[in-house]
Design a protein around this motif. Structure first.
Motif, PDB file in Angstrom:
ATOM      1  N   LEU A   3      10.057 -19.549 199.365  1.00 58.75           N
ATOM      2  CA  LEU A   3       9.456 -20.619 200.203  1.00 58.75           C
ATOM      3  C   LEU A   3       9.064 -20.275 201.828  1.00 58.75           C
ATOM      4  O   LEU A   3       8.410 -20.857 202.433  1.00 58.75           O
ATOM      5  CB  LEU A   3      10.292 -21.884 200.277  1.00 58.75           C
ATOM      6  N   MET A   4       9.846 -19.281 202.259  1.00 58.32           N
ATOM      7  CA  MET A   4       9.609 -18.948 203.554  1.00 58.32           C
ATOM      8  C   MET A   4       9.625 -17.319 203.572  1.00 58.32           C
ATOM      9  O   MET A   4      10.723 -16.676 203.305  1.00 58.32           O
ATOM     10  CB  MET A   4      10.859 -19.401 204.263  1.00 58.32           C
ATOM     11  N   PRO A   5       8.461 -16.782 203.854  1.00 58.52           N
ATOM     12  CA  PRO A   5       8.637 -15.244 203.996  1.00 58.52           C
ATOM     13  C   PRO A   5       9.243 -14.722 205.170  1.00 58.52           C
ATOM     14  O   PRO A   5       9.736 -15.510 206.070  1.00 58.52           O
ATOM     15  CB  PRO A   5       7.108 -14.842 204.376  1.00 58.52           C
ATOM     16  N   PRO A   6       9.637 -13.246 205.064  1.00 55.79           N
ATOM     17  CA  PRO A   6      10.702 -13.111 206.087  1.00 55.79           C
ATOM     18  C   PRO A   6       9.785 -13.220 207.442  1.00 55.79           C
ATOM     19  O   PRO A   6      10.711 -13.431 208.539  1.00 55.79           O
ATOM     20  CB  PRO A   6      10.643 -11.541 205.728  1.00 55.79           C
ATOM     21  N   GLU A   7       8.594 -13.195 207.788  1.00 54.44           N
ATOM     22  CA  GLU A   7       8.134 -13.268 209.159  1.00 54.44           C
ATOM     23  C   GLU A   7       8.051 -14.519 209.633  1.00 54.44           C
ATOM     24  O   GLU A   7       8.406 -14.778 210.653  1.00 54.44           O
ATOM     25  CB  GLU A   7       6.670 -12.666 209.070  1.00 54.44           C
ATOM     26  N   THR A   8       8.177 -15.748 208.809  1.00 58.76           N
ATOM     27  CA  THR A   8       8.239 -16.973 209.109  1.00 58.76           C
ATOM     28  C   THR A   8       9.778 -17.137 209.443  1.00 58.76           C
ATOM     29  O   THR A   8       9.947 -17.948 210.549  1.00 58.76           O
ATOM     30  CB  THR A   8       7.633 -17.983 207.925  1.00 58.76           C
ATOM     31  N   ALA A   9      10.658 -16.614 208.553  1.00 63.01           N
ATOM     32  CA  ALA A   9      11.982 -17.009 208.864  1.00 63.01           C
ATOM     33  C   ALA A   9      12.159 -16.269 210.489  1.00 63.01           C
ATOM     34  O   ALA A   9      13.083 -16.914 211.019  1.00 63.01           O
ATOM     35  CB  ALA A   9      12.865 -16.255 207.718  1.00 63.01           C
ATOM     36  N   VAL A  25      11.101 -18.793 212.733  1.00 60.42           N
ATOM     37  CA  VAL A  25      11.957 -19.753 213.095  1.00 60.42           C
ATOM     38  C   VAL A  25      13.480 -19.716 213.784  1.00 60.42           C
ATOM     39  O   VAL A  25      13.700 -20.231 214.535  1.00 60.42           O
ATOM     40  CB  VAL A  25      12.054 -20.290 211.800  1.00 60.42           C
ATOM     41  N   ARG A  26      13.790 -18.261 213.459  1.00 58.10           N
ATOM     42  CA  ARG A  26      14.867 -17.820 214.258  1.00 58.10           C
ATOM     43  C   ARG A  26      14.742 -17.571 215.873  1.00 58.10           C
ATOM     44  O   ARG A  26      15.243 -18.252 216.613  1.00 58.10           O
ATOM     45  CB  ARG A  26      15.644 -16.598 213.792  1.00 58.10           C
ATOM     46  N   THR A  27      13.531 -17.439 216.096  1.00 58.96           N
ATOM     47  CA  THR A  27      12.969 -17.011 217.630  1.00 58.96           C
ATOM     48  C   THR A  27      13.028 -18.664 218.148  1.00 58.96           C
ATOM     49  O   THR A  27      13.381 -18.754 219.411  1.00 58.96           O
ATOM     50  CB  THR A  27      11.802 -16.118 217.499  1.00 58.96           C
TER      51      THR A  27
END
Length: 127
Positions: free
Chosen positions: A69-75, A78-80
């Protein structure tokens, strides 16, 4: 705030005892004729009145990634965003510094009703 990838919610206990700020990491709000839309990013931050904080829903955030549901680049985005929110918390920037825990609604305000179609997205609203 426009363009910011999080919103800040406040919660009170019964009797208006302030409980916490809740930083909801999300897509920046998008305004349209029918309202405001956003997309939740699962991960959140709980901020206590003593300014301590902790991550919330890290398990849901991880599960969303495992489920695709959340690709690594989106994750990573989000962390940033979460780290930027933590910087605002550490600096005690608005809205944390603005006295919102003491806010009370005007007693004369009625609970508003939702307009027809409030739950429809722009693509599903006829012009």
């Amino acid at each position: 705030q426009p363009g910011v990838p999080w919103s800040v919610w406040l919660f009170w206990e019964p009797g208006w005892r302030f409980k916490n700020w809740y930083v909801n990491l999300e897509e920046p709000l998008v305004r349209w004729a029918g309202g405001v839309d956003s997309e939740d990013h699962f991960l959140d931050i709980d901020v206590r009145p003593d300014r301590s904080w902790y991550w919330r829903d890290e398990d849901e955030f991880a599960q969303a990634q495992r489920d695709g549901l959340m690709p690594p680049e989106t994750a990573e985005r989000v962390r940033t965003a979460g780290r930027a929110a933590l910087e605002a918390i550490a600096a005690w920037e608005p809205p944390f510094s603005e006295g919102w825990p003491a806010w009370r609604p005007d007693e004369s305000w009625a609970v508003p009703s939702l307009p027809e179609g409030w739950d429809r997205t722009p693509a599903h609203v006829s012009s």
